[in-house]
Design a protein around this motif. Structure first.
Motif, PDB file in Angstrom:
ATOM      1  N   MET A 169       0.847  -1.194   0.000  1.00 15.84           N
ATOM      2  CA  MET A 169       0.000   0.000   0.000  1.00 15.84           C
ATOM      3  C   MET A 169       0.887   1.249   0.000  1.00 15.84           C
ATOM      4  O   MET A 169       1.915   1.280   0.660  1.00 15.84           O
ATOM      5  CB  MET A 169      -0.902  -0.011   1.241  1.00 15.84           C
ATOM      6  N   GLN A 170       0.442   2.224  -0.755  1.00 12.52           N
ATOM      7  CA  GLN A 170       1.234   3.453  -0.861  1.00 12.52           C
ATOM      8  C   GLN A 170       0.505   4.615  -0.175  1.00 12.52           C
ATOM      9  O   GLN A 170      -0.679   4.846  -0.441  1.00 12.52           O
ATOM     10  CB  GLN A 170       1.434   3.751  -2.349  1.00 12.52           C
ATOM     11  N   PHE A 171       1.228   5.303   0.694  1.00 18.41           N
ATOM     12  CA  PHE A 171       0.683   6.492   1.363  1.00 18.41           C
ATOM     13  C   PHE A 171       1.419   7.720   0.826  1.00 18.41           C
ATOM     14  O   PHE A 171       2.653   7.735   0.789  1.00 18.41           O
ATOM     15  CB  PHE A 171       0.920   6.424   2.874  1.00 18.41           C
ATOM     16  N   ASP A 172       0.675   8.720   0.408  1.00 24.39           N
ATOM     17  CA  ASP A 172       1.272  10.004   0.015  1.00 24.39           C
ATOM     18  C   ASP A 172       0.819  11.043   1.024  1.00 24.39           C
ATOM     19  O   ASP A 172      -0.369  11.360   1.105  1.00 24.39           O
ATOM     20  CB  ASP A 172       0.825  10.395  -1.395  1.00 24.39           C
ATOM     21  N   VAL A 173       1.776  11.547   1.805  1.00 26.27           N
ATOM     22  CA  VAL A 173       1.427  12.483   2.877  1.00 26.27           C
ATOM     23  C   VAL A 173       1.777  13.897   2.435  1.00 26.27           C
ATOM     24  O   VAL A 173       2.906  14.159   2.008  1.00 26.27           O
ATOM     25  CB  VAL A 173       2.205  12.136   4.171  1.00 26.27           C
ATOM     26  N   PHE A 174       0.814  14.792   2.549  1.00 23.52           N
ATOM     27  CA  PHE A 174       1.009  16.202   2.200  1.00 23.52           C
ATOM     28  C   PHE A 174       0.960  17.006   3.494  1.00 23.52           C
ATOM     29  O   PHE A 174      -0.052  17.015   4.193  1.00 23.52           O
ATOM     30  CB  PHE A 174      -0.069  16.651   1.202  1.00 23.52           C
ATOM     31  N   LEU A 197       6.619  11.382   1.407  1.00 23.38           N
ATOM     32  CA  LEU A 197       6.340  12.622   2.141  1.00 23.38           C
ATOM     33  C   LEU A 197       6.503  13.806   1.208  1.00 23.38           C
ATOM     34  O   LEU A 197       7.518  13.904   0.497  1.00 23.38           O
ATOM     35  CB  LEU A 197       7.315  12.747   3.318  1.00 23.38           C
ATOM     36  N   HIS A 198       5.514  14.676   1.176  1.00 21.99           N
ATOM     37  CA  HIS A 198       5.552  15.836   0.288  1.00 21.99           C
ATOM     38  C   HIS A 198       5.378  17.096   1.114  1.00 21.99           C
ATOM     39  O   HIS A 198       4.381  17.227   1.841  1.00 21.99           O
ATOM     40  CB  HIS A 198       4.422  15.761  -0.747  1.00 21.99           C
ATOM     41  N   ASN A 199       6.322  18.008   1.003  1.00 17.48           N
ATOM     42  CA  ASN A 199       6.216  19.275   1.726  1.00 17.48           C
ATOM     43  C   ASN A 199       5.417  20.264   0.882  1.00 17.48           C
ATOM     44  O   ASN A 199       5.877  20.704  -0.183  1.00 17.48           O
ATOM     45  CB  ASN A 199       7.616  19.816   2.022  1.00 17.48           C
ATOM     46  N   ILE A 200       4.246  20.629   1.366  1.00 16.02           N
ATOM     47  CA  ILE A 200       3.351  21.534   0.626  1.00 16.02           C
ATOM     48  C   ILE A 200       4.067  22.843   0.267  1.00 16.02           C
ATOM     49  O   ILE A 200       3.822  23.435  -0.789  1.00 16.02           O
ATOM     50  CB  ILE A 200       2.073  21.806   1.460  1.00 16.02           C
ATOM     51  N   ARG A 201       4.978  23.238   1.155  1.00 10.98           N
ATOM     52  CA  ARG A 201       5.710  24.496   0.934  1.00 10.98           C
ATOM     53  C   ARG A 201       6.465  24.485  -0.408  1.00 10.98           C
ATOM     54  O   ARG A 201       6.645  25.522  -1.035  1.00 10.98           O
ATOM     55  CB  ARG A 201       6.690  24.733   2.095  1.00 10.98           C
ATOM     56  N   ARG A 242       1.406  15.371  -7.846  1.00 10.87           N
ATOM     57  CA  ARG A 242       1.804  14.017  -7.436  1.00 10.87           C
ATOM     58  C   ARG A 242       0.794  12.952  -7.839  1.00 10.87           C
ATOM     59  O   ARG A 242       1.162  11.821  -8.131  1.00 10.87           O
ATOM     60  CB  ARG A 242       2.000  13.951  -5.915  1.00 10.87           C
ATOM     61  N   LEU A 243      -0.479  13.305  -7.831  1.00  6.15           N
ATOM     62  CA  LEU A 243      -1.519  12.265  -7.985  1.00  6.15           C
ATOM     63  C   LEU A 243      -2.398  12.443  -9.220  1.00  6.15           C
ATOM     64  O   LEU A 243      -3.290  11.640  -9.465  1.00  6.15           O
ATOM     65  CB  LEU A 243      -2.425  12.231  -6.740  1.00  6.15           C
ATOM     66  N   GLY A 244      -2.158  13.489  -9.979  1.00  5.91           N
ATOM     67  CA  GLY A 244      -2.986  13.736 -11.168  1.00  5.91           C
ATOM     68  C   GLY A 244      -4.190  14.595 -10.837  1.00  5.91           C
ATOM     69  O   GLY A 244      -4.516  14.830  -9.680  1.00  5.91           O
ATOM     70  N   ALA A 245      -4.844  15.105 -11.891  1.00  3.31           N
ATOM     71  CA  ALA A 245      -6.013  15.979 -11.703  1.00  3.31           C
ATOM     72  C   ALA A 245      -7.178  15.434 -12.545  1.00  3.31           C
ATOM     73  O   ALA A 245      -7.087  15.485 -13.753  1.00  3.31           O
ATOM     74  CB  ALA A 245      -5.679  17.403 -12.114  1.00  3.31           C
ATOM     75  N   PRO A 246      -8.225  14.911 -11.930  1.00  4.38           N
ATOM     76  CA  PRO A 246      -8.366  14.729 -10.480  1.00  4.38           C
ATOM     77  C   PRO A 246      -7.501  13.569  -9.995  1.00  4.38           C
ATOM     78  O   PRO A 246      -7.174  12.686 -10.784  1.00  4.38           O
ATOM     79  CB  PRO A 246      -9.862  14.408 -10.307  1.00  4.38           C
TER      80      PRO A 246
END
Ligand code: ADE
Length: 249
Positions: free
Chosen positions: A1-6, A35-39, A74-78
């Protein structure tokens, strides 16, 4: 399982994730946490991610642009997976919700900070909102870690013992029975004789009864939803009778 954290604080995650069971799960490729830094998606000179609320009032609100940009990049739109906002306004997290969410191959976790995120993020990007309980934390980072932990241990192979998640408190609808290990006597406190007997049928029955007893004492609300076997009912009515007898003494 993949978690993408913003999040605005990605450094908060490795100290917990890079230990013990979750560390091994990552090494074995059973879970992946990005892990993705929103900044990093804020385009102005100072990489600003928050602003004062329209209409006044205290606190700051997380701006929509960097959040949309980060998640869509990171995840596409939508986005092609659920986007879960951690917020005290979400549906209350439970083992049932953990099982439901663990069915996803990929999940995005958005950690709110300050007064929360701009409402347009909630309405047009987020697909689910989860609260870990009726109290308010400084941000969604600890709740996100809690979700990652609870979901990961449901993934086959993450726990060494495949029976583990089945017997867990809450998984079966009952709280778990008490556990003991060596020594058989410690400071005069003895392990219940039954567990030393080696009679596995009797031990299973004792554990079931202990689970029922714990649940009725600590979480009677859980028993209301639980489907009792005939043997459970017999045990509980004996308990009632015993209680009535002791009350009369
Ligand atoms: N952020 C702040 N408090 C929270 C809570 N109780 N659950 C989820 N996210 C939160």
């Amino acid at each position: 399982m993949q978690f993408d954290v913003f999040t605005l604080f990605p450094e908060m995650f490795p100290p917990y994730l890079d230990m013990s069971i979750l560390k091994r799960a990552q090494e074995n490729g059973l879970i992946e946490v990005n892990l993705h830094n929103i900044r990093d998606w804020a385009t102005d000179k100072h990489h600003v991610t928050d602003d004062t609320p329209y209409g006044g009032g205290g606190g700051m609100v997380m701006k929509p642009e960097p959040i949309f940009a980060a998640i869509e990049d990171r995840l596409g739109a939508p986005p092609d997976c659920p986007v879960v906002l951690l917020t005290p306004q979400g549906r209350k997290f439970s083992q049932k919700i953990a099982i439901e969410l663990a069915a996803n191959k990929r999940i995005a976790l958005l950690c709110g900070r300050y007064e929360g995120v701009d409402e347009r993020v909630r309405q047009h990007l987020v697909t689910d909102e989860i609260s870990i309980g009726d109290y308010v934390l400084t941000g969604g980072e600890l709740p996100a870690l809690i979700l990652i932990d609870a979901l990961s241990r449901l993934i086959p192979g993450v726990l060494g013992d495949p029976g583990g998640p089945v017997d867990d408190s809450h998984a079966s609808g009952l709280l778990e029975y008490p556990h003991y290990t060596r020594p058989p006597e410690f400071r005069g406190m003895k392990v219940p004789e039954m567990l030393l007997s080696g009679d596995h049928r009797k031990i299973a029955r004792w554990r079931r009864q202990q689970a029922l007893l714990r649940t009725i004492q600590r979480r009677p609300d859980m028993l209301e939803k639980f489907e009792l076997t005939e043997e459970d009912k017999k045990y509980l009515s004996n308990l009632d009778a015993l209680e009535a007898a002791t009350d009369q003494e």
